[in-house]
Each structure stands twice: as C-alpha cells, then as structure tokens.
Scaffold this active site. Structure first.
Site, mmCIF file in Angstrom:
data_model
loop_
_atom_site.group_PDB
_atom_site.id
_atom_site.type_symbol
_atom_site.label_atom_id
_atom_site.label_comp_id
_atom_site.label_asym_id
_atom_site.label_seq_id
_atom_site.Cartn_x
_atom_site.Cartn_y
_atom_site.Cartn_z
ATOM 1 N N CYS A 163 -9.148 12.538 21.503
ATOM 2 C CA CYS A 163 -10.466 12.566 20.864
ATOM 3 C C CYS A 163 -10.880 11.181 20.363
ATOM 4 O O CYS A 163 -12.058 10.932 20.132
ATOM 5 C CB CYS A 163 -10.515 13.604 19.753
ATOM 6 S SG CYS A 163 -9.214 13.479 18.532
ATOM 7 N N ASN A 171 -9.671 19.283 16.819
ATOM 8 C CA ASN A 171 -8.616 19.042 17.802
ATOM 9 C C ASN A 171 -7.231 19.156 17.162
ATOM 10 O O ASN A 171 -6.859 18.331 16.331
ATOM 11 C CB ASN A 171 -8.806 17.644 18.404
ATOM 12 C CG ASN A 171 -7.797 17.322 19.487
ATOM 13 O OD1 ASN A 171 -6.962 18.129 19.862
ATOM 14 N ND2 ASN A 171 -7.886 16.107 20.002
#
Length: 189
Positions: free
Chosen positions: A154, A146
């Site tokens: 996340c 990410n």
C-alpha cells in the site's frame, strides 16, 4: 460513485491454527502473524502495548491461542529481512486474506498482483482497475485497512497530484519504503 457493497458473512469465524512473532526492521518492529494458509498480518509499531492489543484481536479472529511456530511465519520473516536488505523484490510467501473482505480485499489483491517493486499507482487508477470509477476515496480506506502492509504494498499508492498520500505506518515510513525501492531519493541522513 461508491463501491458496490458485497454481502457480509454473518457466520462465526472458523477456528484456525496461527503463530506470531515480532521482527526488527529498519522501519521499526513489525508484528507478523501467519496461519497454515499464509501470512495474515503485518503490523507496524509493534511495541508491547500494540502487540498485546493485536494478539487479542487475532485470538478472537482465529478462535484459539497461537502455536509456537508455523512455516509461513518463518518464510515471511526471511523474505521481509531480505526485502529490507535490498535482496528481494517480490514476495512469494502465501497470503491468508481472512482479515480482509469485500471491496477492500479486491483492491488489495489487485495491488499485490499488479503493482511491482519500484512502481507506484494512483488511488483513482487503482479504483478504475477494480471496476469502480470514482472510488478513489474508498481505495484510500482500503489501503488504511490493509492487514498486510509492505508485503501487499500500500506504500506504492500515491495521490494523483503527485503527493505521497497517506499511510497507516506514518508518512516517514512510506517515504523510507519508497526510497528503498528507488521511487524516492534516499534520505541524506
């Protein structure tokens, strides 16, 4: 079951205007980078060495030197400051997804769009939501890739056994973010 492979583009990246800054936060300094499209990167542990390496990669990815400022960078810094102060629950800064692709991007977009502040989702459930049953480990890899942590949350993805799971910014950072959002109790000290 492994996620479907999506064709990779083999063309040269398009040259893009971008800017960066380091933002001091309660979880440590974050490197922010944005393009005219939107926020492109949130990097943890933005000390001098980490920042220098990240900026080198960004110069390569965007094909030019950074500008002094881009409006989305200011918006992102303001929103992150409000988030850490407890005054923001949903980010509105546009996102530039150019540092993510394929399965990882699909998973991250699903996460950003459908896992709100104060909620969590399991790796397997997220795999199911993007039509990839059995791809829980691949979802974990997507979380690790990410480029926009905190904004693309996340930290809200946890293990199905009730464990906290992993986190690229470190487990203590994940705990602090989940505590900020009321998912975990605030630390006593």
């Amino acid at each position: 079951m492994a996620p479907r492979r999506e064709p990779e583009s083999h063309r040269e990246p398009e040259s893009r205007d971008w800017a960066w800054r380091v933002l001091d936060t309660p979880i440590g300094p974050l490197l922010l980078a944005a393009t005219r499209e939107g926020l492109a990167l949130v990097g943890f542990h933005a000390d001098e060495r980490t920042t220098r390496r990240s900026l080198s990669r960004l110069r390569h990815a965007f094909g030019r030197e950074p500008l002094p400022e881009i409006p989305h960078l200011t918006t992102a810094a303001d929103e992150l400051t409000r988030y850490f102060d407890g005054g923001l629950r949903a980010f509105t800064v546009p996102l530039d997804w150019s540092l993510s692709a394929g399965f990882n991007e699909r998973v991250l977009r699903e996460l950003a769009a459908h896992v709100p502040y104060g909620a969590v989702v399991g790796y397997q459930h997220l795999a199911d939501r993007v039509g990839e049953p059995g791809a829980a480990r691949a979802v974990g890899a997507a979380m690790g890739s990410n480029p926009l942590p905190v904004v693309v949350p996340c930290h809200r993805v946890v293990a199905s056994d009730g464990g906290i799971g992993g986190f690229g910014g470190g487990l203590e950072t994940k705990r602090r973010l989940l505590a900020l959002e009321g998912v975990l109790p605030q630390p006593l000290f």
